[in-house]
Write an enzyme that holds these catalytic residues in place. Structure first.
Site, PDB file in Angstrom:
ATOM      1  CD  GLU A  89      -2.913  -1.025   2.396  1.00 57.23           C
ATOM      2  OE1 GLU A  89      -2.729  -0.188   3.285  1.00 57.23           O
ATOM      3  OE2 GLU A  89      -3.856  -1.831   2.405  1.00 57.23           O
ATOM      4  CD  GLU A 102      -3.090  -5.951   4.096  1.00 57.27           C
ATOM      5  OE1 GLU A 102      -3.847  -5.057   4.523  1.00 57.27           O
ATOM      6  OE2 GLU A 102      -1.855  -5.891   4.170  1.00 57.27           O
TER       7      GLU A 102
HETATM    8  C1  FCB Z   1      -4.029  -2.210   5.826  1.00 62.04           C
HETATM    9  C2  FCB Z   1      -2.574  -2.502   6.165  1.00 62.04           C
HETATM   10  C3  FCB Z   1      -2.405  -3.570   7.224  1.00 62.04           C
HETATM   11  C4  FCB Z   1      -3.437  -3.423   8.322  1.00 62.04           C
HETATM   12  C5  FCB Z   1      -4.824  -3.323   7.756  1.00 62.04           C
HETATM   13  C6  FCB Z   1      -5.923  -3.237   8.776  1.00 62.04           C
HETATM   14  O1  FCB Z   1      -4.143  -0.947   5.264  1.00 62.04           O
HETATM   15  O2  FCB Z   1      -1.874  -2.889   5.022  1.00 62.04           O
HETATM   16  O3  FCB Z   1      -1.089  -3.515   7.697  1.00 62.04           O
HETATM   17  O4  FCB Z   1      -3.123  -2.318   9.086  1.00 62.04           O
HETATM   18  O5  FCB Z   1      -4.898  -2.203   6.902  1.00 62.04           O
END
Ligand code: FCB
Length: 452
Positions: free
Chosen positions: A171, A359
């Site tokens: 990210e 994620e």
């Molecule tokens: C994302 C991050 C991860 C975690 C989640 C909840 O943006 O990549 O590390 O903090 O959110």
């Protein structure tokens, strides 16, 4: 929908990040990272930038407990583990000599995964820049992108024989916007020059890093991950559209398009022209990355209200759902369709051979009752989001993996230890791990052995 319907070629994994789980901030020669510095900062009132005042000094103690964590992953039935490497364990100041003890840790972790039939998916950079590099400007300095290439080559050489799946960045949006414009994340900068410079240098490092990895490991599976949000603006009629387009340019396109050879979308958000001061001839080509997949990270949609500021028609924010839509414990709107929307948008570029959801997940106020954690809302969250992946596959989109954030409750950056995103509950005083109902839900469907 059953998870087994996705077939044997689909990857099911869990994700973590080094600073959020490892603890042991100076074990075996590790140098400080910007997150060590940031979480220990105090302002004149003695307040830290972390909401509950905690740090990642211990977190889930996974630097020492990794064998147990990997066994957990296996018992939950997952076939992949996405973790990140703390660069300052490998090069304590971010450049120069390699710290063998740090490399050995990740070699042991990877070997433990392989012995347990869990595929390692390695992220090179999940926000914890060595403090030594911050001291010379961090991502605002173009040199840092060169140092990232050196570090990438060290990792490829050390683990390329046993790690097939690599991700360059986690990210960039959070590195750049949260870290350099808003200042809520390390290194806590709040300036437009820092924003433009870090944006450009992280994009450059993605291009350079991808080619360095490819040269070192021609057979590796190479990707990078992006925080993505569907562009939905708020405002009357065409003004809402303007807000949406500007939010899309600033939040999504400024990170995705440079790495596929399209440069910056400054026609939709004039403010992005600020990046030109940091660009050199040929940089559009230099940023273009050689990728096998894009990692999609989706949690919620950000709100984008119209603002009458030329070149910056919106400042997006987290917000409760419109019309009382359901939210998580952080107030993040739950909007599963948004995942389908960002998958479609990324596929539409026609530039990514594959997509992987690297994620997705939700925090709720979990509690332990008689040794169990009942989290039906998290199960529903996963069901609804995974259904979006199934639907995208039916539309013919090659999305072939899903990683749950996170294996276990951990240190949630500037929010500290309060948010609980895990499939496994962490009891911080004892470091006991208690599998939540959502963990059992995965285990039952993925053929894991864990049972209540
Ligand atoms: C994302 C991050 C991860 C975690 C989640 C909840 O943006 O990549 O590390 O903090 O959110």
């Amino acid at each position: 929908m059953r998870l087994s319907d996705f077939g044997p070629d689909f990857t099911w994994g869990v994700a973590t990040a080094a600073y959020q789980i490892e603890g042991s901030p100076d074990a075996d020669g590790k140098g400080p990272s910007i997150w060590d510095t940031f979480t220990h900062k105090r302002d004149w009132r003695g307040k830290t930038p972390v909401q509950d005042g905690t740090t990642g000094d211990v977190a889930t103690d996974s630097y020492r407990r990794y064998p147990q964590d990997v066994e957990l992953i296996k018992s939950l039935g997952f076939d992949a583990y996405r973790f990140s490497v703390a660069w300052s364990r490998i090069q304590p100041t971010g450049s120069g000599k390699v710290n063998q003890a740090g490399l050995d840790y990740y070699r042991r972790l990877v070997d433990t995964c392989l012995e347990n039939g869990v595929e390692p998916w390695l992220t090179l950079f999940h926000w914890d820049l060595p403090q030594g590099l911050q001291d010379t400007g961090g991502w605002t300095n173009r040199e840092t992108a060169h140092r990232f290439v050196d570090y990438t080559e060290i990792m490829a050489e050390a683990l390329g024989d046993r790690v097939e799946h690599w991700m360059l960045f986690n990210e960039p949006l959070n590195i750049v916007i949260s870290g350099h414009l808003v200042g809520a994340f390390a290194p806590g900068k709040r300036s437009f020059p820092a924003y433009f410079a870090s944006l450009h240098h992280v994009n450059l490092a993605t291009g350079w890093g991808s080619r360095a990895l490819r040269a070192a490991l021609p057979d590796a599976d190479i990707g990078t991950t992006q925080y993505l949000t569907p562009p939905i603006g708020k405002g009357p009629g065409p003004l809402g559209d303007l807000a949406a387009r500007s939010a899309d340019a600033i939040l999504n396109r400024a990170f995705v398009e440079p790495i596929i050879g399209m440069g910056y979308p400054w026609e939709e958000a004039g403010i992005l022209k600020g990046v030109k001061a940091y660009m050199r001839d040929g940089d559009v080509e230099e940023m273009t990355a050689d990728l096998d997949f894009l990692g999609i990270q989706y949690y919620t949609r950000l709100q984008a209200p119209f603002l009458p500021i030329p070149g910056l028609w919106t400042v997006p924010q987290f917000g409760g759902g419109a019309g009382g839509a359901e939210t998580t414990s952080l107030g993040w709107e739950i909007m599963p369709e948004g995942l389908g929307m960002v998958i479609d948008a990324m596929h539409a570029y026609g530039k990514f051979p594959r997509l992987v959801v690297t994620e997705g997940g939700a925090s709720f106020d979990d509690t332990v009752v008689d040794g169990r954690v009942h989290d039906p809302r998290r199960i529903a969250y996963y069901e609804d989001h995974i259904a979006q992946v199934a639907a995208a596959r039916l539309r013919g989109i090659p999305v072939d993996g899903y990683f749950a954030w996170s294996l276990l409750d951990n240190f949630e950056w500037a929010l500290g230890l309060v948010p609980r995103f895990g499939l496994v509950y962490t009891d911080y005083p004892t470091q006991d791990r208690i599998i939540k109902d959502s963990g059992y839900w995965f285990a039952e469907q993925l053929g894991g052995t864990a049972r209540p």
